[in-house]
Design a protein around this motif. Structure first.
Motif, PDB file in Angstrom:
ATOM      1  N   ALA A 213      12.256  76.971  22.368  1.00 47.25           N
ATOM      2  CA  ALA A 213      13.188  76.665  21.270  1.00 47.25           C
ATOM      3  C   ALA A 213      13.475  75.166  21.241  1.00 47.25           C
ATOM      4  CB  ALA A 213      14.481  77.461  21.445  1.00 47.25           C
ATOM      5  N   THR A 214      13.552  74.555  22.420  1.00 41.59           N
ATOM      6  CA  THR A 214      13.815  73.112  22.505  1.00 41.59           C
ATOM      7  C   THR A 214      12.656  72.317  21.889  1.00 41.59           C
ATOM      8  OG1 THR A 214      15.092  73.461  24.511  1.00 41.59           O
ATOM      9  CG2 THR A 214      14.334  71.214  24.113  1.00 41.59           C
ATOM     10  N   ASP A 265      18.777  84.349  22.707  1.00 43.28           N
ATOM     11  CA  ASP A 265      18.599  83.955  24.106  1.00 43.28           C
ATOM     12  C   ASP A 265      19.153  82.550  24.384  1.00 43.28           C
ATOM     13  OD1 ASP A 265      17.486  86.402  24.423  1.00 43.28           O
ATOM     14  OD2 ASP A 265      15.427  85.723  24.678  1.00 43.28           O
ATOM     15  N   VAL A 266      18.967  81.626  23.438  1.00 40.71           N
ATOM     16  CA  VAL A 266      19.520  80.277  23.650  1.00 40.71           C
ATOM     17  C   VAL A 266      21.056  80.368  23.682  1.00 40.71           C
ATOM     18  CG1 VAL A 266      19.640  77.907  22.786  1.00 40.71           C
ATOM     19  CG2 VAL A 266      17.526  79.198  22.518  1.00 40.71           C
ATOM     20  N   ALA A 273      26.230  79.362  30.849  1.00 41.40           N
ATOM     21  CA  ALA A 273      26.586  78.048  31.408  1.00 41.40           C
ATOM     22  C   ALA A 273      28.086  77.790  31.223  1.00 41.40           C
ATOM     23  CB  ALA A 273      25.766  76.960  30.721  1.00 41.40           C
ATOM     24  N   HIS A 274      28.585  78.050  30.002  1.00 40.89           N
ATOM     25  CA  HIS A 274      30.012  77.851  29.707  1.00 40.89           C
ATOM     26  C   HIS A 274      30.885  78.658  30.649  1.00 40.89           C
ATOM     27  CE1 HIS A 274      30.283  75.235  26.314  1.00 40.89           C
ATOM     28  NE2 HIS A 274      29.406  75.933  25.593  1.00 40.89           N
ATOM     29  N   GLN A 284      23.112  73.073  23.228  1.00 37.78           N
ATOM     30  CA  GLN A 284      23.970  72.979  22.038  1.00 37.78           C
ATOM     31  C   GLN A 284      23.253  72.209  20.930  1.00 37.78           C
ATOM     32  OE1 GLN A 284      26.900  74.728  21.885  1.00 37.78           O
ATOM     33  NE2 GLN A 284      26.521  74.224  19.728  1.00 37.78           N
ATOM     34  N   ALA A 285      22.592  71.116  21.306  1.00 33.23           N
ATOM     35  CA  ALA A 285      21.868  70.311  20.306  1.00 33.23           C
ATOM     36  C   ALA A 285      20.712  71.122  19.716  1.00 33.23           C
ATOM     37  CB  ALA A 285      21.347  69.027  20.949  1.00 33.23           C
TER      38      ALA A 285
END
Ligand code: UDX
Ligand code: UDX
Length: 440
Positions: A213-214, A265-266, A273-274, A284-285
Motif C-alpha cells: 500500500a505504501t 489492513d493498513v 500501533a496507536h 497515516q500518510a
C-alpha cells in the motif's frame, strides 16, 4: 491424503479448499451461509474468480471436495481446520473478530480428536493466542490441539495462480511440530516455507500489505508532483522499476488501492500501533494520500465538464480491480456517490460488477456496454482497468459522447494519441509532454 476442513467459502476459503483438494487431500468446506453452500452443491460459485468453477467442479467430481453447513460433519475426523472467515474493519479501524471467535467456538464444541487449527483470516497480532484460549475454554472436554497462523497472500482475480505458485508460505506457531505438519501440506507448491512464532507470522501479513500500500501511495504522491512539473508518472515508474532494488510491481499510479484487504489492513495496523502508544506517521500518510485520490479525480472531472448539475457522467469499471466481482471499497462507487451528490446523473458499465453495484447503489444507471455508456454522456471516467477497455474503438466513442472528454483514473491510454484523436484527456500524474525535449 489428509482430511482438511475449511471454515468460510469466501475468496480465501474457497480457493484454499479447492486448491488443497486439487493437491490430493480430502477437503470439506463449511459456511454458515446456507445459500452459498446450496449454490456450491449445484456448481454455482458465490464469487467470480477466473478458473474457480472448473477447479471446484473437477474436485467435487473426484469426491475430494464437498460442502456443508454442519460443523460436526466438517470437523469429524479432520486433521486440520483452516479458518478463513472475514475480518471486516470495526468502528475505529480495528479488525472485527466476531466471526473468528464464533468459528473457533464452534470448532471447539464439536472436535472429536487432536486437531491443528490453522488461521488464514487476517487478524491482529496476538489473535492466535486468543484463538487458543477460546478453544480451550469452549471444549466440552480437553482434547489436544495446536494453533498455527498461515497468512494468505493471494490476490483476487489471480487467486488460483497465486495459491498454486506462492512466493512463500509463512507459518507461525508455539508448537513447532504442528507448524511442520502444516508445512508438509504446502510442500507440493515448491515455495520457500518459513516457520516462526505466531505473532511474527501474523505481523508478516500486515507488514507486507502495508508495504505494498505504501508503494502505491508513494507513486501516487510522485504522480501529483509529475503533473505539476510536466513529467509522465507512467514512464517514471517504468524507469524506476528497472532497478532491481526497486522492481516494477505495485508502482501503478491512479485511483489508489481499494478492495477487502489493503484499506482495512493498513487501518488495523495503524490502530494496533496507536493502542500501544505509537504514532504510525508513515501509515497515516499512506492512508491520507489514498483517500485523496478519489477526491482528486472528481476535481478532474469537474475541470473537464464544469458544474455537475444536469450532466451525465459515464463510469467505465466498477469493481475495485479487474477480473473480480468484488466491490468492497471500490473507488468507482465512492466516486459515483460524490458525482451523484453534486447533481450528476451517473451511468456505468462493468463486465461483471453491475449486478452487485445495482444492489448497493440503485441510483447508478447501468449500460449494456462501453458504447451504450458513451452515448450522450458529457464525459467518460475510467475507474477499473479491465482488459476490454484497453482497445476500445475510440473514434466511435468520441462520436457518441456529447463532449469528447475522457478522464482516465488508471492511465490506460497514451496522452499524445488521445490528443491526436481530439479528446480532452485527463489522466493521473501525466504532465503535458509534446515529445519535444526542449519544451519539457
Ligand atoms: C478473507 C480473510 O479471511 C480476511 O481475514 C482477509 O482479510 C481477506 O480475505 P474473504 O475470503 O474475502 O476474507 O471473506 P468473505 O468473502 O467475506 O468470506 C467469508 C466467508 O465466511 C463468508 O462466506 C461467510 O458466510 C463465512 N462465515 C462467516 C462463516 O462461515 N462463519 C462465520 O462465522 C462467519
Ligand atoms: C492484496 C494483496 O496483493 C494480497 O497479497 C493479499 O492477500 C490481499 O490483498 P488484492 O486486494 O486482491 O490483494 O489486490 P491487489 O492486486 O493487491 O490490488 C489492491 C489494490 O491496489 C487494487 O485496488 C488495485 O487497483 C490497487 N493497485 C495495485 C494500485 O493502485 N496500483 C498498483 O500498482 C497495484
Amino acid at each position: 491424503m489428509k482430511h482438511i476442513a475449511v471454515v468460510g467459502v469466501g475468496y480465501v476459503g474457497l480457493v484454499s479448499a479447492a486448491g488443497f483438494a486439487d493437491l490430493g487431500n480430502r477437503v470439506i468446506a463449511l459456511d454458515i451461509n446456507e445459500e452459498r453452500i446450496k449454490g456450491l452443491k449445484k456448481g454455482i460459485m458465490p464469487i467470480y474468480e477466473p478458473g474457480l468453477d472448473e477447479l471446484v467442479e473437477r474436485n467435487v467430481a473426484s469426491e475430494r471436495l464437498s460442502f456443508t453447513t454442519s460443523y460436526p460433519e466438517a470437523i469429524k475426523g479432520a486433521d486440520f481446520v483452516f479458518i478463513a472467515v472475514g475480518t471486516p474493519s470495526g468502528v475505529d479501524g480495528e479488525a472485527d473478530l466476531k466471526y473468528v471467535k464464533s468459528a473457533a467456538e464452534s470448532v471447539a464444541q464439536v472436535m472429536d480428536g487432536p486437531l491443528i487449527v490453522v488461521n488464514k483470516s487476517t487478524v491482529p497480532v496476538g489473535t492466535g493466542d486468543w484463538i487458543a484460549e477460546i478453544i480451550r475454554t469452549s471444549q466440552p472436554k480437553p482434547i489436544p490441539f495446536a494453533v498455527v497462523s498461515c497468512p494468505e497472500f493471494l490476490r483476487e482475480g489471480s487467486a488460483i495462480l497465486d495459491f498454486m505458485n506462492p512466493a512463500r508460505t509463512v507459518l507461525g506457531s508455539q508448537d513447532y511440530e504442528a507448524a511442520d505438519k502444516v508445512a508438509q501440506l504446502h510442500l507440493p507448491l515448491r515455495a520457500p516455507i518459513m516457520i516462526t512464532n505466531l505473532r511474527t507470522a501474523e505481523m508478516v501479513k500486515y507488514a507486507s500489505n502495508a508495504f505494498l500500500a505504501t508503494r502505491i501511495s508513494f507513486i501516487n504522491e510522485i504522480a501529483n508532483i509529475c503533473e505539476e512539473l510536466g513529467a509522465d508518472v507512467k514512464e517514471v515508474s517504468t524507469g524506476m522499476g528497472y532497478d532491481a532494488r526497486i522492481g516494477p510491481y505495485f508502482l501503478d499510479a491512479g485511483l489508489g488501492y481499494g478492495g477487502s484487504c489493503f484499506p482495512k489492513d493498513v487501518k488495523a495496523l495503524a490502530h494496533m500501533a496507536h493502542e500501544k502508544g505509537r504514532h504510525p506517521q508513515l501509515l497515516q500518510a499512506v492512508m491520507d494520500i489514498n483517500d485523496d485520490r478519489r477526491r482528486l479525480i472528481v476535481e478532474k472531472i469537474r475541470e473537464g465538464v464544469g458544474d455537475f448539475e444536469g450532466k451525465v457522467i459515464g463510469v467505465l469499471g466498477l469493481t475495485f480491480k479487474p477480473n473480480t466481482d468484488d466491490l468492497r471499497d471500490a473507488p468507482a462507487l465512492d466516486i459515483a456517490e460524490r458525482l451523484l451528490k453534486d447533481g450528476a446523473t451517473v451511468r456505468a458499465y462493468d463486465p461483471v460488477g453491475m449486478p452487485g453495484a445495482a444492489k448497493l447503489m440503485p441510483a447508478i444507471e447501468m449500460a449494456e456496454d462501453a458504447y451504450a455508456l458513451a452515448e450522450g454522456a458529457d464525459a467518460l471516467v475510467i475507474c477499473t482497468e479491465w482488459n476490454e477497455f484497453k482497445q476500445l474503438d475510440l473514434q466511435r466513442i468520441k462520436g457518441l459522447l456529447r463532449n469528447p472528454i475522457l478522464i482516465d483514473g488508471r492511465n490506460i491510454y497514451e496522452p499524445l494519441y488521445m490528443a491526436e484523436l481530439g479528446f480532452t484527456y485527463l489522466a493521473m500524474g501525466r504532465g503535458y509532454n509534446d515529445g519535444n525535449p526542449t519544451n519539457g
